[in-house]
Scaffold this motif. Structure first.
Motif, PDB file in Angstrom:
ATOM      1  N   ASP A 402       0.829  -1.210   0.000  1.00  0.00           N
ATOM      2  CA  ASP A 402       0.000   0.000   0.000  1.00  0.00           C
ATOM      3  C   ASP A 402       0.865   1.262   0.000  1.00  0.00           C
ATOM      4  OD1 ASP A 402      -2.340  -1.427  -0.068  1.00  0.00           O
ATOM      5  OD2 ASP A 402      -2.648  -1.402   2.101  1.00  0.00           O
ATOM      6  N   GLU A 403       1.951   1.247   0.754  1.00  0.00           N
ATOM      7  CA  GLU A 403       2.853   2.389   0.763  1.00  0.00           C
ATOM      8  C   GLU A 403       3.470   2.587  -0.624  1.00  0.00           C
ATOM      9  OE1 GLU A 403       6.947   4.059   2.938  1.00  0.00           O
ATOM     10  OE2 GLU A 403       6.295   1.978   3.264  1.00  0.00           O
ATOM     11  N   GLY A 404       3.840   1.470  -1.262  1.00  0.00           N
ATOM     12  CA  GLY A 404       4.409   1.556  -2.600  1.00  0.00           C
ATOM     13  C   GLY A 404       3.435   2.159  -3.600  1.00  0.00           C
ATOM     14  N   VAL A 405       2.162   1.780  -3.525  1.00  0.00           N
ATOM     15  CA  VAL A 405       1.154   2.323  -4.427  1.00  0.00           C
ATOM     16  C   VAL A 405       0.982   3.818  -4.185  1.00  0.00           C
ATOM     17  CG1 VAL A 405      -1.309   2.294  -5.001  1.00  0.00           C
ATOM     18  CG2 VAL A 405      -0.063   0.139  -4.720  1.00  0.00           C
ATOM     19  N   GLN A 406       0.947   4.218  -2.915  1.00  0.00           N
ATOM     20  CA  GLN A 406       0.789   5.642  -2.586  1.00  0.00           C
ATOM     21  C   GLN A 406       1.948   6.466  -3.150  1.00  0.00           C
ATOM     22  OE1 GLN A 406       0.594   6.436   1.614  1.00  0.00           O
ATOM     23  NE2 GLN A 406       0.116   8.598   1.334  1.00  0.00           N
ATOM     24  N   LEU A 407       3.165   5.968  -2.991  1.00  0.00           N
ATOM     25  CA  LEU A 407       4.334   6.680  -3.510  1.00  0.00           C
ATOM     26  C   LEU A 407       4.352   6.672  -5.043  1.00  0.00           C
ATOM     27  CD1 LEU A 407       7.000   5.342  -0.992  1.00  0.00           C
ATOM     28  CD2 LEU A 407       6.166   7.703  -1.149  1.00  0.00           C
ATOM     29  N   ALA A 408       3.955   5.555  -5.631  1.00  0.00           N
ATOM     30  CA  ALA A 408       3.924   5.454  -7.092  1.00  0.00           C
ATOM     31  C   ALA A 408       2.975   6.485  -7.689  1.00  0.00           C
ATOM     32  CB  ALA A 408       3.517   4.046  -7.517  1.00  0.00           C
ATOM     33  N   ASN A 409       1.841   6.727  -7.021  1.00  0.00           N
ATOM     34  CA  ASN A 409       0.858   7.689  -7.519  1.00  0.00           C
ATOM     35  C   ASN A 409       1.236   9.133  -7.228  1.00  0.00           C
ATOM     36  OD1 ASN A 409      -0.864   5.789  -8.649  1.00  0.00           O
ATOM     37  ND2 ASN A 409      -2.115   5.589  -6.811  1.00  0.00           N
ATOM     38  N   ASP A 410       2.265   9.324  -6.400  1.00  0.00           N
ATOM     39  CA  ASP A 410       2.671  10.673  -6.018  1.00  0.00           C
ATOM     40  C   ASP A 410       3.564  11.275  -7.102  1.00  0.00           C
ATOM     41  OD1 ASP A 410       3.180  13.000  -4.618  1.00  0.00           O
ATOM     42  OD2 ASP A 410       4.776  12.102  -3.397  1.00  0.00           O
ATOM     43  N   THR A 411       2.970  11.526  -8.259  1.00  0.00           N
ATOM     44  CA  THR A 411       3.678  12.071  -9.413  1.00  0.00           C
ATOM     45  C   THR A 411       2.672  12.753 -10.322  1.00  0.00           C
ATOM     46  OG1 THR A 411       4.976  11.511 -11.384  1.00  0.00           O
ATOM     47  CG2 THR A 411       3.461   9.841 -10.601  1.00  0.00           C
ATOM     48  N   ASP A 412       3.142  13.682 -11.136  1.00  0.00           N
ATOM     49  CA  ASP A 412       2.268  14.342 -12.106  1.00  0.00           C
ATOM     50  C   ASP A 412       2.051  13.490 -13.344  1.00  0.00           C
ATOM     51  OD1 ASP A 412       2.039  16.581 -10.473  1.00  0.00           O
ATOM     52  OD2 ASP A 412       3.740  17.611 -11.413  1.00  0.00           O
ATOM     53  N   PHE A 413       2.838  12.411 -13.485  1.00  0.00           N
ATOM     54  CA  PHE A 413       2.728  11.542 -14.647  1.00  0.00           C
ATOM     55  C   PHE A 413       1.874  10.316 -14.338  1.00  0.00           C
ATOM     56  CE2 PHE A 413       6.850  13.734 -15.285  1.00  0.00           C
ATOM     57  CZ  PHE A 413       6.585  14.332 -16.502  1.00  0.00           C
ATOM     58  N   GLY A 414       1.434   9.648 -15.400  1.00  0.00           N
ATOM     59  CA  GLY A 414       0.639   8.436 -15.213  1.00  0.00           C
ATOM     60  C   GLY A 414       0.620   7.584 -16.460  1.00  0.00           C
ATOM     61  N   LEU A 415       1.806   7.234 -16.945  1.00  0.00           N
ATOM     62  CA  LEU A 415       1.885   6.451 -18.182  1.00  0.00           C
ATOM     63  C   LEU A 415       1.908   4.954 -17.890  1.00  0.00           C
ATOM     64  CD1 LEU A 415       1.970   6.621 -21.226  1.00  0.00           C
ATOM     65  CD2 LEU A 415       4.464   6.835 -21.114  1.00  0.00           C
ATOM     66  N   GLY A 416       2.929   4.495 -17.155  1.00  0.00           N
ATOM     67  CA  GLY A 416       3.026   3.066 -16.867  1.00  0.00           C
ATOM     68  C   GLY A 416       3.498   2.813 -15.455  1.00  0.00           C
ATOM     69  N   ALA A 417       3.141   1.642 -14.908  1.00  0.00           N
ATOM     70  CA  ALA A 417       3.595   1.224 -13.585  1.00  0.00           C
ATOM     71  C   ALA A 417       3.632  -0.296 -13.561  1.00  0.00           C
ATOM     72  CB  ALA A 417       2.673   1.746 -12.489  1.00  0.00           C
ATOM     73  N   ALA A 418       4.543  -0.840 -12.754  1.00  0.00           N
ATOM     74  CA  ALA A 418       4.665  -2.298 -12.613  1.00  0.00           C
ATOM     75  C   ALA A 418       4.578  -2.659 -11.145  1.00  0.00           C
ATOM     76  CB  ALA A 418       5.998  -2.783 -13.195  1.00  0.00           C
ATOM     77  N   VAL A 419       3.944  -3.797 -10.864  1.00  0.00           N
ATOM     78  CA  VAL A 419       3.839  -4.277  -9.492  1.00  0.00           C
ATOM     79  C   VAL A 419       4.117  -5.780  -9.485  1.00  0.00           C
ATOM     80  CG1 VAL A 419       1.324  -4.508  -9.730  1.00  0.00           C
ATOM     81  CG2 VAL A 419       2.355  -4.425  -7.451  1.00  0.00           C
ATOM     82  N   TRP A 420       4.906  -6.209  -8.507  1.00  0.00           N
ATOM     83  CA  TRP A 420       5.323  -7.600  -8.429  1.00  0.00           C
ATOM     84  C   TRP A 420       4.962  -8.192  -7.066  1.00  0.00           C
ATOM     85  CZ3 TRP A 420       8.680 -10.805 -11.627  1.00  0.00           C
ATOM     86  CH2 TRP A 420       8.828 -10.296 -12.927  1.00  0.00           C
ATOM     87  N   SER A 421       4.252  -9.336  -7.131  1.00  0.00           N
ATOM     88  CA  SER A 421       3.885 -10.078  -5.918  1.00  0.00           C
ATOM     89  C   SER A 421       3.398 -11.447  -6.342  1.00  0.00           C
ATOM     90  CB  SER A 421       2.779  -9.339  -5.152  1.00  0.00           C
ATOM     91  OG  SER A 421       2.250 -10.142  -4.115  1.00  0.00           O
ATOM     92  N   ARG A 422       3.524 -12.412  -5.455  1.00  0.00           N
ATOM     93  CA  ARG A 422       2.976 -13.743  -5.738  1.00  0.00           C
ATOM     94  C   ARG A 422       1.512 -13.842  -5.318  1.00  0.00           C
ATOM     95  NH1 ARG A 422       8.404 -15.729  -4.400  1.00  0.00           N
ATOM     96  NH2 ARG A 422       9.221 -16.973  -6.136  1.00  0.00           N
ATOM     97  N   ASN A 423       1.004 -12.820  -4.643  1.00  0.00           N
ATOM     98  CA  ASN A 423      -0.367 -12.807  -4.154  1.00  0.00           C
ATOM     99  C   ASN A 423      -1.250 -12.116  -5.195  1.00  0.00           C
ATOM    100  OD1 ASN A 423      -2.810 -11.917  -2.837  1.00  0.00           O
ATOM    101  ND2 ASN A 423      -1.830 -12.463  -0.890  1.00  0.00           N
ATOM    102  N   VAL A 424      -2.107 -12.908  -5.849  1.00  0.00           N
ATOM    103  CA  VAL A 424      -2.919 -12.379  -6.943  1.00  0.00           C
ATOM    104  C   VAL A 424      -3.893 -11.310  -6.448  1.00  0.00           C
ATOM    105  CG1 VAL A 424      -4.627 -12.957  -8.707  1.00  0.00           C
ATOM    106  CG2 VAL A 424      -2.715 -14.505  -8.269  1.00  0.00           C
TER     107      VAL A 424
END
Length: 496
Positions: A402-424
């Motif tokens: 959740d912290e990673g998602v919050q930081l990832a969204n903390d930008t003026d851009f929104g083109l691409g993002a990647a997330v890695w986990s074994r939990n679907v």
């Protein structure tokens, strides 16, 4: 030396005042071509040819099957000369030939094939109208003259991504190549003519700001498609607003892609994925993964592996099939990357690897730069906020997805993002929360011709690729016809 002239109304011509500019190989500094430099007068000629061609209907009113035949013929001709185009793209852009031969040129061929075929399937829709004896239906029609301005990082691939759906939809096109990498797009003109494209349907110009501004503000241009930086995208919006006709627009602009690695991810696979994410095309990719948010539980192991992999990448002659990293585009781009790193270190970032230009001969003649990884503890540093467009990755420790998602969204851009986990479940929850046009889950930096691609926020408007991308190049017309025997009178005697 390759001579690149302007293609206007199916004729090769010099620019006004015979202006030209040199095209250099960024790996060696050698001049590989001379290109005609289009002026505002040349733009006017090209747009005039495209408008006349559209009005004649030789292309716009042609059956989709017939348009498809010509586009598929171009694909076949390009396939026959694939090795030649891959080598020229390598010389023009400085990217490794292993990329141009497996990504750039094959994707360009695929664009012609894909859009030729799906244009056959465009259908209108009948709309039910409650309580009325009316037939209501919508159709899709070409806009008219499309202005395509394409970038230097994927010269032919992004050129074809723009012109193929535009042509498949029945538009005519004036395309301006990047002045830094015009070679393969200019050479493509030969194939377009050989395939039987009607006069004026596709016009190819080379040039810089003068040609670009004249093109986007031209009153006869009905649509603009542009891929490039956010500041230039904003200037295009401003320049086009001066035209008497409001233009349809697709803008694919900058990015500051995030890569979130949760504690339970496959570390080795994620390391390989983020490495591609910030090193492909030397990091000169709008959707590059340039911010790594790394869970504390795997932080040190992940970084150790990533640094070793980055330091082992083979940097060298782009024409060598073993080369994994080529050169940055030019001196200005190298200076921009280096300055961003110096500022980051001055603001407290820790340099883990890289941060240097390669100066050993013969690499000293090009703009080769080592893959760079910076450890940061804040999300407001310029290196985290700004698009650097080089092989530079910032890394920040997180304690939860959740912290990673919050930081990832903390930008003026929104083109691409990647997330890695074994939990679907965690993957899909994160993907839903990430504000980006594309979210990769346990993968990275892949786009397909079948799926829409584009950005949110300052990363742009509109979408390329896929059926949605094709529809962007068409306008919707709603049509209604009465099924009554006689037209009804809206105003009756009781109203008077």
């Amino acid at each position: 030396m390759l001579q690149l002239r302007l293609l206007i109304d199916n004729e090769w011509s010099d620019a006004q005042q015979s202006r030209t500019f040199p095209v250099t190989n960024p790996a060696t500094g050698e001049v590989i071509a001379q290109a005609a430099e289009a002026s505002a007068d040349d733009v006017d000629r090209a747009v005039g040819a495209a408008r006349s061609a559209f009005e004649r209907g030789e292309w716009s009113e042609r059956e989709p099957d017939d348009r498809a035949d010509i586009l598929l013929r171009v694909a076949s001709l390009l396939n026959e000369r694939q090795a030649e185009f891959a080598r020229l793209e390598c010389l023009d852009s400085g990217k490794p030939i292993r990329e141009t031969s497996t990504v750039d040129i094959p994707y360009s061929i695929r664009a012609f094939e894909y859009f030729a075929n799906i244009a056959r399937e465009v259908k209108g829709e009948v709309i039910p109208v409650k309580g009325k004896r009316v037939l209501d239906f919508q159709t899709f029609e070409p806009h008219g003259v499309v202005a395509a301005i394409t970038p230097w990082n994927f010269p032919l691939h992004l050129f074809t991504r723009a012109i193929c759906p535009a042509l498949a939809a029945g538009n005519t096109v004036v395309a301006k190549t990047s002045p830094m990498t015009p070679a393969t797009s200019g050479l493509l003109g030969e194939l377009l003519l050989a395939a039987g494209m009607p006069a004026g349907t596709i016009n190819i110009l080379h040039g810089g700001r003068e040609a670009g501004e004249a093109l986007v503000s031209h009153p006869d241009v009905r649509m603009i498609t542009f891929t490039g930086s956010e500041p230039v995208g904003r200037s295009i919006m401003e320049a086009s607003s001066r035209s008497p006709i409001i233009k349809k627009m697709i803008l694919e602009l900058g990015g500051k892609g995030a890569f979130i690695a949760d504690a339970d991810c496959d570390v080795e696979a994620a390391v390989a994925s983020v490495l591609v994410g910030f090193c492909l095309t030397q990091g000169q990719v709008c959707c590059a993964s340039t911010r790594l948010y790394l869970h504390a539980d795997i932080y040190h192991d992940f970084l150790d592996r990533l640094v070793r992999r980055a330091e082992s990448l083979r940097i060298g002659d782009p024409l060598d099939p073993k080369t994994q990293l080529g050169t940055l585009m030019n001196q200005a781009q190298l200076d921009r990357v280096d300055q961003a790193i110096r500022v980051a270190i001055g603001n407290g970032a820790t340099l883990l690897t890289g941060g240097k230009r390669l100066t050993r001969p013969p690499l000293d003649k090009g703009f080769f730069y080592r893959p760079t990884i910076l450890e940061v503890d804040r999300n407001d540093l310029p290196c985290v906020r700004d698009e650097i467009f080089g092989p530079v990755l910032t890394v920040k420790r997180i304690t939860s997805l959740d912290e990673g998602v919050q930081l990832a969204n903390d930008t003026d851009f929104g083109l691409g993002a990647a997330v890695w986990s074994r939990n679907v479940t965690k993957l899909f929850r994160a993907a839903r929360q990430l504000d980006a046009g594309t979210v990769w889950m346990n993968m990275n930096l892949m786009s397909t011709m079948e799926a829409p691609f584009g950005g949110n926020k300052n990363s742009g408007i509109g979408r390329e690729y896929g059926t949605m991308g094709l529809r962007e190049y068409m306008k919707v017309k709603n049509q209604m016809v009465s099924l009554e025997d006689e037209a009804s009178d809206f105003y009756t005697d009781s109203d008077t």
